[in-house]
Design a protein around this motif. Structure first.
Motif, mmCIF file in Angstrom:
data_model
loop_
_atom_site.group_PDB
_atom_site.id
_atom_site.type_symbol
_atom_site.label_atom_id
_atom_site.label_comp_id
_atom_site.label_asym_id
_atom_site.label_seq_id
_atom_site.Cartn_x
_atom_site.Cartn_y
_atom_site.Cartn_z
ATOM 1 N N SER A 161 0.798 -1.228 0.000
ATOM 2 C CA SER A 161 0.000 0.000 0.000
ATOM 3 C C SER A 161 0.829 1.275 0.000
ATOM 4 C CB SER A 161 -0.921 0.012 1.232
ATOM 5 O OG SER A 161 -0.161 -0.013 2.430
ATOM 6 N N ASN A 162 2.149 1.177 -0.053
ATOM 7 C CA ASN A 162 3.009 2.364 0.000
ATOM 8 C C ASN A 162 2.730 3.342 -1.135
ATOM 9 O OD1 ASN A 162 4.439 2.186 2.355
ATOM 10 N ND2 ASN A 162 6.145 1.040 1.482
ATOM 11 N N ARG A 163 2.515 2.806 -2.333
ATOM 12 C CA ARG A 163 2.349 3.659 -3.500
ATOM 13 C C ARG A 163 0.890 3.943 -3.805
ATOM 14 N NH1 ARG A 163 6.770 0.838 -7.642
ATOM 15 N NH2 ARG A 163 8.608 1.132 -6.279
ATOM 16 N N ALA A 164 0.002 3.419 -3.010
ATOM 17 C CA ALA A 164 -1.419 3.634 -3.256
ATOM 18 C C ALA A 164 -1.910 4.870 -2.510
ATOM 19 C CB ALA A 164 -2.215 2.408 -2.806
ATOM 20 N N ASP A 165 -3.086 5.339 -2.903
ATOM 21 C CA ASP A 165 -3.691 6.474 -2.223
ATOM 22 C C ASP A 165 -4.025 6.081 -0.785
ATOM 23 O OD1 ASP A 165 -5.115 9.174 -2.347
ATOM 24 O OD2 ASP A 165 -6.715 7.851 -1.675
ATOM 25 N N GLN A 166 -3.548 6.869 0.169
ATOM 26 C CA GLN A 166 -3.655 6.495 1.575
ATOM 27 C C GLN A 166 -5.108 6.434 2.037
ATOM 28 O OE1 GLN A 166 -1.108 5.438 3.509
ATOM 29 N NE2 GLN A 166 0.063 5.574 1.607
ATOM 30 N N ALA A 168 -7.867 5.875 0.249
ATOM 31 C CA ALA A 168 -8.532 4.719 -0.345
ATOM 32 C C ALA A 168 -8.042 3.425 0.286
ATOM 33 C CB ALA A 168 -8.288 4.695 -1.856
ATOM 34 N N THR A 169 -6.733 3.363 0.542
ATOM 35 C CA THR A 169 -6.165 2.172 1.166
ATOM 36 C C THR A 169 -6.726 1.960 2.562
ATOM 37 O OG1 THR A 169 -4.115 2.473 -0.068
ATOM 38 C CG2 THR A 169 -4.028 1.058 1.865
ATOM 39 N N ALA A 170 -6.789 3.025 3.349
ATOM 40 C CA ALA A 170 -7.314 2.915 4.710
ATOM 41 C C ALA A 170 -8.760 2.444 4.702
ATOM 42 C CB ALA A 170 -7.192 4.253 5.417
ATOM 43 N N LYS A 171 -9.545 2.976 3.759
ATOM 44 C CA LYS A 171 -10.946 2.564 3.663
ATOM 45 C C LYS A 171 -11.064 1.087 3.311
ATOM 46 C CE LYS A 171 -15.300 3.885 1.432
ATOM 47 N NZ LYS A 171 -15.948 4.814 0.457
ATOM 48 N N GLY A 172 -10.224 0.633 2.379
ATOM 49 C CA GLY A 172 -10.249 -0.775 1.991
ATOM 50 C C GLY A 172 -9.841 -1.686 3.128
ATOM 51 N N TYR A 173 -8.822 -1.276 3.882
ATOM 52 C CA TYR A 173 -8.377 -2.107 4.990
ATOM 53 C C TYR A 173 -9.394 -2.136 6.127
ATOM 54 C CZ TYR A 173 -3.782 -3.290 3.215
ATOM 55 O OH TYR A 173 -2.755 -3.820 2.469
ATOM 56 N N ARG A 174 -10.138 -1.053 6.301
ATOM 57 C CA ARG A 174 -11.191 -1.066 7.308
ATOM 58 C C ARG A 174 -12.257 -2.095 6.945
ATOM 59 N NH1 ARG A 174 -10.965 3.129 10.998
ATOM 60 N NH2 ARG A 174 -9.535 4.825 10.431
ATOM 61 N N ALA A 175 -12.620 -2.139 5.661
ATOM 62 C CA ALA A 175 -13.588 -3.145 5.213
ATOM 63 C C ALA A 175 -13.019 -4.556 5.402
ATOM 64 C CB ALA A 175 -13.941 -2.901 3.747
ATOM 65 N N GLY A 176 -11.734 -4.720 5.057
ATOM 66 C CA GLY A 176 -11.104 -6.021 5.256
ATOM 67 C C GLY A 176 -11.009 -6.391 6.716
ATOM 68 N N GLN A 177 -10.823 -5.374 7.569
ATOM 69 C CA GLN A 177 -10.736 -5.632 8.998
ATOM 70 C C GLN A 177 -12.070 -6.122 9.553
ATOM 71 O OE1 GLN A 177 -9.311 -2.272 11.166
ATOM 72 N NE2 GLN A 177 -9.005 -3.408 13.048
ATOM 73 N N GLY A 255 -4.548 -4.014 12.022
ATOM 74 C CA GLY A 255 -5.702 -4.758 12.532
ATOM 75 C C GLY A 255 -6.120 -5.862 11.589
ATOM 76 N N PHE A 256 -6.117 -5.556 10.295
ATOM 77 C CA PHE A 256 -6.478 -6.574 9.303
ATOM 78 C C PHE A 256 -5.495 -7.735 9.322
ATOM 79 C CE2 PHE A 256 -5.769 -8.099 4.894
ATOM 80 C CZ PHE A 256 -7.000 -8.719 4.693
#
Length: 414
Positions: A161-166, A168-177, A255-256
């Motif tokens: 996720s380093n090069r991805a939009d932070q 959007a990444t955080a939102k995706g990881y929250r869903a994954g969490q 968390g994920f």
């Protein structure tokens, strides 16, 4: 026969009370990281966990069979022994809940059962090989494996996720969490709810209601699943705070990674009948995810208190179970006294917990961590920063203290 029937009913009710305490004691396993990162609101998180714990109770009976027919020898074990074991396990669960320590409900149950069985029929009543291979070895290996897996998974997720939009990444990881938290809850139901099923089944065997080696009856599965789900819904807020805020500060990526690693370990163990501690697995995963993030830290003073609780759980619950069995062996008055002591102990712990309550409203307030020995020692010997040096090298050196309005000296760039 009426006395045995009444006693058996008391044992079944006590087992369901233990299952209830197991639920609110272990809610943190699934939902602490989800709540601490804000992925779910506290009440929504525990409600989801309760439903999935109930579903998980119906997925397997392998762990229940390990307890009902493998841990101790069924022959010669009286129903009173099961009652004494549950008393020891419940009291230890409540005490560690009061202290906010995520100790193992599973090991509390095993310790109480072993202690009561030894007091009743001697060491020959315990299957030592089963204790070693399906209790002790998983207790050591599971948190280490889950911690290493969570650490590697955390590093991998941050690298991806380093090069991805932070955002959007955080939102995706929250869903994954949220999804991984649900998986942990499901896994918890397949492992911990079965332990109470195994205890009730063992009690039914000792009471002559079902034959040795039988699977748990359907009504046992339903009642055990319901009890642990109700306990989970109430939420063990004290332990949720320790797991979510006391060990380390978690981002959604961590968390994920922690929850996915923990769920994988628990489900694999349930499939092969290992009665491991979901608390230890999830705690190990949380610490691993804390170490996996660059700059992340683990609060080792909190972790040390938790490790001590893990080590004390089996022997402490065993001693409590043995003491309770000593009383129940005295006859009806001993059984009544044991029950009264359980109620009095639970009431005392509950009263003490009300002095500094942890609720849904303050569960995410991080309590100040007491300084450890190393931190205190370093603070004592570290000198204060010196001001600029003036004076002649050949004479006495003099230091001046800069005024509050002066600009602080910038460190040199190398």
């Amino acid at each position: 026969m009426e006395h045995i029937t009444l006693l058996l009913g008391i044992v079944i009710v006590t087992a369901l009370v233990f299952d209830f305490t197991n639920g609110f004691h272990d809610t943190a396993n699934a939902m602490a990281t989800t709540i601490s990162t804000g992925a779910l609101k506290p009440k929504t998180a525990v409600a989801m966990s309760a439903v999935l714990n109930l579903v998980g109770a119906f997925l397997s009976v392998e762990v229940a069979k390990t307890i009902s027919g493998g841990l101790i020898n069924e022959e010669g074990i009286r129903t009173e022994v099961i009652f004494a074991a549950l008393v020891g396990a419940i009291l230890w669960n409540l005490l560690t809940w009061l202290l906010g320590l995520p100790s193992s409900s599973s090991h509390a149950l095993f310790g109480g059962l072993i202690g009561a069985a030894v007091m009743s029929a001697g060491w020959s009543s315990v299957n030592g090989s089963t204790v070693v291979t399906k209790v002790l070895l998983p207790a050591v290996a599971a948190p280490i494996v889950a911690g290493l897996a969570a650490m590697l998974a955390t590093r991998l997720t941050y690298r991806i996720s380093n090069r991805a939009d932070q955002k959007a990444t955080a939102k995706g990881y929250r869903a994954g969490q949220i999804a991984s938290a649900g998986l942990v809850s499901l896994a918890h139901g397949t492992n911990d709810a079965q332990k109470t099923m195994g205890i009730i089944t063992l009690a039914l065997v000792t009471g002559g209601v079902i034959a040795p080696g039988s699977n748990p009856p359907t009504w046992v599965i339903v009642s055990a699943g319901t009890a642990i789900a109700l306990g989970t819904y109430l939420g063990g807020w004290r332990i949720i705070r320790t797991m979510g805020k006391g060990l380390t500060d978690l981002a959604p990526q961590q968390g994920f990674a922690a929850q996915t690693s923990a769920a994988t370990a628990i489900l694999a163990s349930s499939h092969i009948g290992f009665s491991l501690s979901t608390t230890q697995v999830c705690s190990g995963a949380v610490m691993g995810s804390g170490l996996g993030r660059k700059g992340g830290v683990v609060r080792w003073s909190t972790a040390t208190r938790m490790f001590v609780a893990w080590g004390l759980t089996l022997p402490a619950a065993g001693l409590a179970g043995a003491a309770a069995e000593f009383l129940t062996k005295q006859g009806t008055w001993g059984i009544v006294l044991t029950g009264a002591l359980l109620v009095a102990g639970a009431g005392t712990i509950w009263t003490l917990s009300r002095r500094q309550p942890v609720t849904i409203d303050n569960v995410n307030d991080a309590a100040a961590e007491p300084a450890g020995i190393v931190t205190t020692a370093m603070a004592a010997v570290t000198p204060p920063p010196a001001g600029p040096v003036t004076g002649d090298l050949s004479g006495d050196l003099k230091t001046t203290i800069p005024s509050p309005d002066a600009e602080p000296t910038r460190p040199a760039t190398v």
